[in-house]
Write a protein that holds these residues in place. Structure first.
Motif, PDB file in Angstrom:
ATOM      1  N   LYS A  63     -33.451 -46.676 -38.001  1.00  0.00           N
ATOM      2  CA  LYS A  63     -33.711 -48.116 -38.061  1.00  0.00           C
ATOM      3  C   LYS A  63     -32.425 -48.949 -37.963  1.00  0.00           C
ATOM      4  O   LYS A  63     -32.226 -49.904 -38.711  1.00  0.00           O
ATOM      5  N   LYS A  66     -32.599 -52.662 -37.675  1.00  0.00           N
ATOM      6  CA  LYS A  66     -32.839 -53.504 -38.848  1.00  0.00           C
ATOM      7  C   LYS A  66     -31.583 -53.642 -39.712  1.00  0.00           C
ATOM      8  O   LYS A  66     -31.603 -54.325 -40.730  1.00  0.00           O
ATOM      9  N   GLU A  99     -38.012 -55.158 -44.054  1.00  0.00           N
ATOM     10  CA  GLU A  99     -39.167 -54.627 -43.340  1.00  0.00           C
ATOM     11  C   GLU A  99     -40.359 -54.427 -44.290  1.00  0.00           C
ATOM     12  O   GLU A  99     -41.499 -54.764 -43.954  1.00  0.00           O
TER      13      GLU A  99
END
Lengths: 140, 232
Positions: free
Chosen positions: A66, A69, B110
């Protein structure tokens, strides 16, 4: 948000693991990436982040970690070329706001700087400390 | 946003910690359970609004918790926590009304975004929905309630608004698969993949269906051999 960052650390050797342990303890969200499963043994028992086993030179592995992110990526492997490649991918492909990389060869620092990557060169850091110590001894 | 507490069910301490820390910022009360059995005890005692549920746990696994939860409390929302490349039970979970997945590792932001989305889903009114995202969210809301026909209608409306995004095709495939038409489902999964070859849920669905057909019912991935492992 600054108090709670999402950080991806590439390479879980002595340096990578040390940073991961310290930053995890400070309350940041951490993912460490290494292609050797054994490398994760370097993490302390109170490390509360994630481990991703895979070759960071592959985009799919960075995606799995990820990186898209991440607020910050730190490339700490023993290979300058891998660090440069990962740093470049993090900047250009995933748009990571801040990227730090370890560089062994001081002459390469310039290339990194042009890419907007901050560097730490263990050779230069150690050399400076040695010089400082030598100078102090001479003065006294 | 409703202020009902959130239950986090995972056997790994770091996951429980990461999730509860991430949800603190949303002012949500959290509670944790380390396995399926403990989760059921907590669920019986307190009224939770949302459960973050790991599928792979020693003892009673997440799917069994989901099955039992559906019998007693069909209204509780569920987000499934999965490891990378192991969503082989996505359709089975969807039959039980769980359509939201979060894959490890996760960034705190997230988690917060997904939780907010799931909790706010009920507030979207069907007659006011115009955008693709709204129809997709409505479809998910009806999947949560296991009203699959209504869900499929919303997926079709989402596709009518925008047929260039993979998620609606993948959802349509799953809804068709729930009805038992695997071949037609596969077509929709492939359509999703054609739009975005890196869309992982569809890639996994295609792989699962194709592998299942070839191996006669055996779902074998998720326990992939690591390179070099055969030499040890």
């Amino acid at each position: 948000m600054a108090s709670n960052l999402f950080i991806v650390i590439v390479g879980c050797g002595r340096l990578g693991a040390y940073l991961a342990n310290r930053l995890s303890r400070a309350g940041h969200g951490i993912v460490v990436v290494d292609y050797r499963m054994e490398a994760f043994d370097n993490l302390s028992s109170d490390y509360s982040g994630f481990r991703v086993e895979g070759d960071a030179a592959e985009l799919a592995v960075l995606k799995q970690a990820k990186v898209d992110k991440a607020d910050l990526l730190i490339a700490t492997t023993r290979d300058d070329n891998i660090n440069l490649m990962v740093a470049q991918a993090a900047k250009a492909e995933f748009g990571v706001p801040r990227v730090l990389a370890r560089v062994f060869e001081p002459r390469r620092e310039d290339v990194y700087r042009r890419l907007g990557v901050e560097t730490v060169c263990p050779t230069s850091v150690a050399a400076e400390l040695f010089l400082k110590s030598v100078c102090q001894e001479n003065e006294s | 946003m409703e202020a009902k507490p959130v239950l986090i069910v995972d056997d790994e301490k770091n996951i429980r910690l990461t999730l509860s820390q991430a949800l603190e910022a949303l002012d949500l009360e959290t509670d944790t359970a380390v396995n399926g059995e403990e989760a059921l005890v907590r669920l019986a005692k307190k009224s939770f609004g949302l459960v973050l549920l790991d599928l792979k746990m020693p003892g009673m696994d997440g799917m069994e918790v989901l099955r039992r939860l559906r019998q007693t409390r069909p209204d509780i929302k569920v987000i499934i926590i999965t490891a990378h490349g192991t969503i082989d039970s996505a359709v089975e979970a969807m039959k039980l009304g769980a359509v939201d997945f979060i894959q490890k590792p996760f960034a705190p932001k997230e988690i917060r975004e997904l939780v907010t989305k799931v909790l706010n889903r009920d507030e979207i009114a069907a007659d006011k929905a115009r955008h693709y995202d709204e129809h997709v969210e409505l479809a998910k809301k009806h999947i949560n309630r296991r009203e699959f026909d209504v869900a499929q209608e919303h997926v079709r409306q989402a596709l009518a608004v925008d047929s260039t995004k993979p998620e609606a095709f993948n959802l349509l495939g799953a809804l068709i698969e729930i009805r038992g038409d695997r071949l037609e489902a596969l077509k929709q999964y492939r359509a999703a993949l054609a739009l975005d070859p890196s869309y992982e849920p569809a890639a996994q669905n295609v792989q699962r269906l194709v592998v299942r057909q070839q191996e006669g019912g055996q779902i074998s991935f998720g326990k992939k051999q690591r390179p070099g492992e055969e030499r040890r």
